[in-house]
Design a protein around this motif. Structure first.
Motif, PDB file in Angstrom:
ATOM      1  N   GLY A  94       0.784  -1.228   0.000  1.00  0.00           N
ATOM      2  CA  GLY A  94       0.000   0.000   0.000  1.00  0.00           C
ATOM      3  C   GLY A  94       0.820   1.285   0.000  1.00  0.00           C
ATOM      4  N   LEU A 133      -1.296   4.096 -15.010  1.00  0.00           N
ATOM      5  CA  LEU A 133      -1.396   4.254 -13.548  1.00  0.00           C
ATOM      6  C   LEU A 133      -0.058   3.985 -12.854  1.00  0.00           C
ATOM      7  N   THR A 136       0.738   5.906  -9.740  1.00  0.00           N
ATOM      8  CA  THR A 136      -0.317   6.082  -8.749  1.00  0.00           C
ATOM      9  C   THR A 136      -0.037   5.206  -7.534  1.00  0.00           C
ATOM     10  N   ASP A 137      -0.368   5.696  -6.347  1.00  0.00           N
ATOM     11  CA  ASP A 137      -0.237   4.864  -5.156  1.00  0.00           C
ATOM     12  C   ASP A 137      -1.186   3.677  -5.253  1.00  0.00           C
ATOM     13  N   ALA A 140      -4.741   3.623  -3.939  1.00  0.00           N
ATOM     14  CA  ALA A 140      -5.780   4.445  -4.570  1.00  0.00           C
ATOM     15  C   ALA A 140      -6.471   3.721  -5.729  1.00  0.00           C
ATOM     16  N   ASN A 142      -8.872   1.062  -7.921  1.00  0.00           N
ATOM     17  CA  ASN A 142     -10.186   0.425  -7.755  1.00  0.00           C
ATOM     18  C   ASN A 142     -10.048  -1.087  -7.948  1.00  0.00           C
ATOM     19  N   GLN A 143     -11.185  -1.799  -7.833  1.00  0.00           N
ATOM     20  CA  GLN A 143     -11.128  -3.260  -7.802  1.00  0.00           C
ATOM     21  C   GLN A 143     -10.457  -3.869  -9.033  1.00  0.00           C
ATOM     22  N   GLU A 145      -8.507  -2.566 -11.187  1.00  0.00           N
ATOM     23  CA  GLU A 145      -7.089  -2.194 -11.258  1.00  0.00           C
ATOM     24  C   GLU A 145      -6.257  -3.009 -10.267  1.00  0.00           C
TER      25      GLU A 145
END
Lengths: 240, 316, 288, 243
Positions: A94, A133, A136-137, A140, A142-143, A145
């Motif tokens: 994460g 992406l 991107t962290d 952050a 979605n499912q 992804e």
């Protein structure tokens, strides 16, 4: 089928207390084969792949990978040998970006320089259609992804065998198709795939061979059409 | 390979510090500065294990005191100079870290924490019963009358600790930016996933406990020369543990500079406060700050700053 | 020689009973709730000093003082757990910051006691503390016998509470499956609050026993951290019976070592115990 | 005591994934209703909504008890259990380190059930003699079939009017599945329960069903007003095996 199998599971038993989750499972996977692993809920599918990937150690029986006995190896050693897995419930790192997530296995399984790793990470993210992406962290996402990230990380282990644990559960029709396309592209690169899936349309269409588990036992093993006609399988799903 | 900005600045800091010893007359600056720098080393060392991998060491005082008592013993037995003792202190403390990790890290992480807490008590008892190093009543160390390059030994110790702090922070930064550091972060985020992604988790955790312990031991080695009189209760004081935990948590545990920020702030505050208020009240402030930060600002000052500048959101 | 041996065993059993009193609260909070309350010994020492004050200024019997303090500690426990739950457990952040939280509390308690009472040893005197009874060659001093009996009574009471009441059973279950407990109609947070409160309540009583046994200074709690965690683990992480047996084993071993090798080695025994337990049998001797 | 459950236009999901889309169903007092479909279609999610484990994003859930209408949406699982709705959860979720008896005693935690603990315990041991034999055994050390018995008995200990059962067949050999299903029917008849059972084992489930719903991709695909109506439905095989 005359090539030696990439994976050979012989008589694997796993118990949790008094509950026998796997009761002597035999299973082989040929190089670059697409294998579907199905069965009703609680039939032992996830337990089986945990024994293959090393998060669980089989109580009895043997797991061989490319001829080598890996029954008791730690998970990271198995990953190093060429077994990649995705988690049913995504477990991203994460605090890292998507690209950093993928770089972890690239760095620990592969030998490349930072530059090579970065470019390979880009390749894999491109294959998974996650390249936009990359920075991107991970927390952050979605499912869908997250599911793709799971597969991307598994691919980054340079697997000869990829285990996809319900990568499509809860996704919409289009999203399921997208994951299927990705897995086919992965398979085209010569990676054998074990797909665990509840979405019958997906698993039947994807797999060259299907193995069915029920209550910890293998009840069928064959081509998708055979499996659909198999009365034991119908019984397992529909009951008697 | 690019040199980057870190190493030149680090070099400048060390040279600047050494230069300052020639031009600042007040010894208080060096006495106080030494303590702050020592906390930078301890906080950084703690954070290599605690912040990077997520395993809590309560035994900072034990590792620190191992370093201090290595100096006393070797100085007395062989008359070795401090610079020769420091690596030995590091090795001994590192081995203790390795052993503590080896016995407990295969279990749940809390057992490691409990073991380190108990370790501090047991080592303190052992030292208090060890007459050769002064036992419970402590022992004196006579600092050398002359120190090459420096006017007096406190300036020398200050410069040594400054060098040590820079090296420790350099190591932490190197780790944070290296493969090992990324493996540590993976362990902290999700150990099961890390292991399945090929990260040898047990080996990395042992590297962290060993390195962290060794740095703490090295930081403790000059301590006898700094205070000149060492007794177990002060060398094993819980304040080392609480500070080395509070400083990273206040600064921010996931980066190499978080502990430095925390150590500079909390260390300076304490040095200032010991002059103005009682030392107990001083410690109370540290304890309360620690609890307040873990409850109210779990990501520390670095986290607060990031929230303020909005990093970590979704890039469009 | 035999006298010495028998007396060492008897003293060890009594000491073990006292250890059980110190540990039983941690058996609940750490063993059953999975809350690593390393501040438990610090709360015990707080209990000792509160007992000291009540004894000195109100003339209360120390044991009675401990029992009267228990409800207040129970309430503190509910408060501490509520903060812990809201700040760490709910966020899944127990392992790093939750541990640091209890460490901070332990430190704060110790410093507060030093600020209030200084670093001197305090003790309580009652009529019965100096007495002892003799059975054959074995001498049983009251200052050890009373804590032993009080400990057994307390542990027994908690055992009955946990196994015979609905809330007690919920406490046994809450760490095993939180959702399943909700499906039984119980509120897991409430259950844990009560359990943690009981854990701290025992610390008040254990504190009064500690100061009965000998003089106490603010940082003495640290000496017991290794011991009581070793006992919880050895006792099977959450079993009250196991806790008592493990405590008595540790007490006897310590007493033997103290008698035959010298008392300065006692803390090392506890640490060896802890390491051995963790290395050889992490599920404890009496794991359920 | 009459209890029925009515859910209207329920939508729910996990994070960004919507699993249930506007699902409506009712379970009349004393009925046995089955919720059919393969995994991943939303059976469990629906059951979790009804018991407060997850909250619906829209729609309503009511428990009607003796003419009283109680809104269940927004309530916690423990509140719902205290209203007399018990759940046998998927995967059984026993307390593995407690004995069989302790598990069952915990089932009676609900204040309304406490005074009847003794009677209910006797009833459960009579219904499941195997559990009486093993009352002092740790639940975690029992076989899958025995664990399922404990799970059902534990739910019965709360003296429910409504019993929800999520996938009782999970991980069980076929012979044990059919015994378990029969046992559920027996309990239903004995106690005049209102039963809603989610089950993928179609032929076993409809043996005891008064009515049923087939749920596909989070929507009710078929509503069968009788077991026969379900049995003769062409859709079933296609849904289950992708044929």
């Amino acid at each position: 089928m005359n090539q030696p199998p990439v994976l050979d599971v012989v008589g694997v038993v796993k118990r949790f207390g008094g509950f026998t989750a796997l009761d002597g499972i035999n299973l082989t996977v040929a190089p670059s084969e697409r294998l579907g692993l199905i069965g009703p809920n609680g039939s032992g599918k996830t337990t089986l792949i945990s024994c293959i990937s090393g998060s669980l150690i089989a109580d009895d029986g043997q797991v061989r990978f490319q001829g080598q006995d890996i029954t008791k190896l730690t998970p990271h050693r198995r990953t190093g040998l060429g077994i990649g897995r995705s988690f049913q419930i995504p477990r991203p790192f994460g605090s890292m970006t998507v690209a950093e997530n993928v770089a972890i296995p690239l760095e620990y399984v592969g030998q490349g320089s930072r530059k090579e790793i970065a470019s390979e990470a880009r390749d894999i993210l491109g294959l998974m259609r996650l390249d936009h992406l990359a920075d991107t962290d991970a927390r952050a996402l979605n499912q869908i992804e997250l599911r793709k990230l799971e597969l991307a990380r598994a691919m980054a282990c340079h697997p000869k065998l990829l285990i996809s644990d319900e990568a499509m559960a809860g996704l919409s029709g289009n999203e399921v198709d997208e994951i299927l396309e990705i897995l086919l592209a992965v398979n085209q690169r010569g990676v054998a795939i074990i797909m665990i899936e509840h979405i019958m349309r997906a698993v039947m269409g994807f797999s060259e061979r299907i193995v069915v588990l029920d209550a910890g036992k293998k009840i069928a093993d064959g081509a998708p059409e055979e499996i659909m006609r198999n009365p034991d399988v119908e019984r397992a799903y529909l009951g008697e | 390979m690019r040199i980057g900005w870190f190493y030149p600045i680090a070099l400048l800091l060390v040279l600047g510090g050494a230069f300052a010893t020639k031009h600042v007359d007040s010894n208080f600056v060096f006495y106080a500065g030494y303590v702050v720098l020592q906390f930078i080393v301890l906080a950084t060392a703690w954070n290599i294990l605690g912040g990077f991998t997520g395993y809590v060491n309560f035994g900072t005082a034990a590792f620190f005191a191992v370093g201090a008592y290595t100096t006393i013993a070797l100085n007395k037995a062989l008359g070795l100079p401090l610079l020769a003792i420091m690596p030995i202190a590091g090795i001994i403390a590192g081995l203790i870290g390795l052993a503590a990790g080896y016995f407990t890290l295969r279990l749940k992480g809390v057992f490691f924490s409990i073991a380190t807490l108990a370790l501090a008590v047991v080592l303190e008892t052992a030292v208090a019963n060890w007459g050769y190093v002064g036992g419970a009543s402590g022992s004196y160390v006579i600092p050398p009358a002359e120190v090459p390059f420096f006017d007096n030994y406190i300036e020398g110790l200050f410069s040594l600790m400054l060098l040590l702090a820079v090296v420790a922070v350099g190591i932490a930064r190197y780790i944070a930016l290296s493969k090992i550091g990324r493996g540590f972060a993976a362990i902290r985020d999700d150990e099961v996933a890390a292991e399945c992604m090929g990260v040898p988790t047990l080996r990395l955790k042992l590297i962290a406990t060993t390195l962290s312990g060794a740095l703490m031991g090295i930081a403790g080695a000059p301590y006898p020369f700094y205070v000149t009189y060492v007794e177990p209760t002060s060398a094993f004081s819980l304040t080392y543990a609480v500070n080395s935990i509070a400083m990273p948590l206040i600064g921010g545990t996931t980066t190499w500079f978080g502990p430095v920020i925390g150590a500079v702030l909390l260390g300076s505050l304490q040095q200032w406060a010991t002059v103005t208020i009682s030392s107990e009240l001083n410690l109370l402030i540290v304890g309360v700050t620690l609890v307040a930060f873990v409850v109210l600002a779990p990501q520390g000052l670095v986290g607060l700053a990031r929230k303020l500048f909005g990093r970590g959101g979704r890039t469009p | 020689m035999l006298d010495l041996f028998l007396n060492a065993i008897a003293a060890g059993i009594l000491l073990g009973g006292f250890y059980a009193a110190m540990t039983v609260g941690l058996t609940i909070s750490f063993g059953q709730l999975d809350i690593v309350n390393i501040a438990h010994p610090a709360f015990i020492v707080l209990g000792s000093f509160c007992t000291f004050v009540l004894h000195e200024h109100a003339g209360l019997d120390p044991l009675l003082a401990g029992v009267l303090l228990a409800p207040a500690f129970f309430c503190i426990g509910i408060g501490v757990y509520s903060v812990y739950y809201g700040s760490f457990e709910r966020r899944g952040d127990e392992s790093l910051r939750g541990l640091a939280f209890f460490f901070g509390i332990m430190f704060i308690l110790e410093v507060l006691l030093i600020m209030t009472f200084g670093v001197d040893y305090r003790l309580v005197e009652t009529s019965y503390i100096g007495e002892s009874i003799k059975i054959g060659v074995i001498g049983l001093p009251f200052r050890m016998l009373v804590p032993f009996l009080a400990a057994l009574a307390m542990a027994g009471g908690i055992y009955l509470y946990l196994s015979k009441t609905f809330t007690g059973r919920a406490i046994l279950a809450v760490a095993q499956d939180r959702l399943a407990l909700q499906l039984m109609g119980a509120d897991p947070v409430r259950t844990k609050q009560i359990a943690f409160g009981i854990g701290l309540g025992t610390a008040a009583v254990a504190g009064s026993l500690l100061i009965m046994l000998g003089p106490v200074e603010p940082s003495v709690g640290r000496l017991y951290i290794g011991r009581i965690f070793a006992i919880v683990v050895l006792g099977g992480m959450g079993s009250i019976g196991g806790t008592i047996v493990a405590a008595i084993i540790l007490g006897v071993v310590e007493s033997m070592v103290a008698t035959f090798y010298g008392p300065s080695w006692s803390p090392a025994v506890a640490f060896g115990f802890l390491l051995m337990t963790l290395a050889i049998r992490p599920s404890g001797l009496f794991g359920r | 005591m009459a209890s029925r459950i009515v859910a209207e236009n329920l939508s729910a999901g996990y994070g960004a994934v919507q699993v249930l889309h506007e699902v409506s169903l009712r379970v009349e007092s004393g009925e046995t209703v089955v919720l059919l479909g393969t995994n991943g279609n939303g059976k469990s999610t629906l059951i979790k909504c009804l018991t407060g484990i997850i909250q619906p994003t829209s729609g309503s859930i009511y428990l009607e008890r003796d003419g009283e209408r109680i809104n269940l949406a927004g309530r916690s699982p423990q509140e719902i259990v205290n209203l007399g709705v018990a759940l046998v959860p998927e995967g059984r979720r026993l307390f593995p380190k407690l004995t069989v008896t302790e598990n069952l005693e915990l089932g009676a935690f609900r204040p309304a059930a406490r005074e009847r603990l003794k009677d209910n315990l006797a009833f459960c041991f009579e219904a499941f003699p195997r559990l009486a034999e093993r009352r002092h055994q740790m639940a975690g050390s029992m076989s899958g079939g025995e664990q399922q018995m404990v799970a059902v008995a534990r739910a019965m200990m709360s003296d429910p009017q409504v019993l929800l059962i999520d996938e009782p067949s999970v991980g069980l050999a076929p012979i044990l599945v059919s015994r378990m299903i029969e046992k559920i029917k027996e309990l239903h008849d004995h106690r005049a329960l209102t039963v809603l059972m989610a089950e993928q084992n179609f032929n076993q489930a409809i043996k005891i069903a008064d009515r049923g719903y087939i749920i596909v991709h989070g929507e009710i695909a078929f509503e069968g007003e009788s077991a026969d109506a379900l049995k003769n439905n062409e859709m079933v095989k296609q849904l289950y095996l992708g044929a």
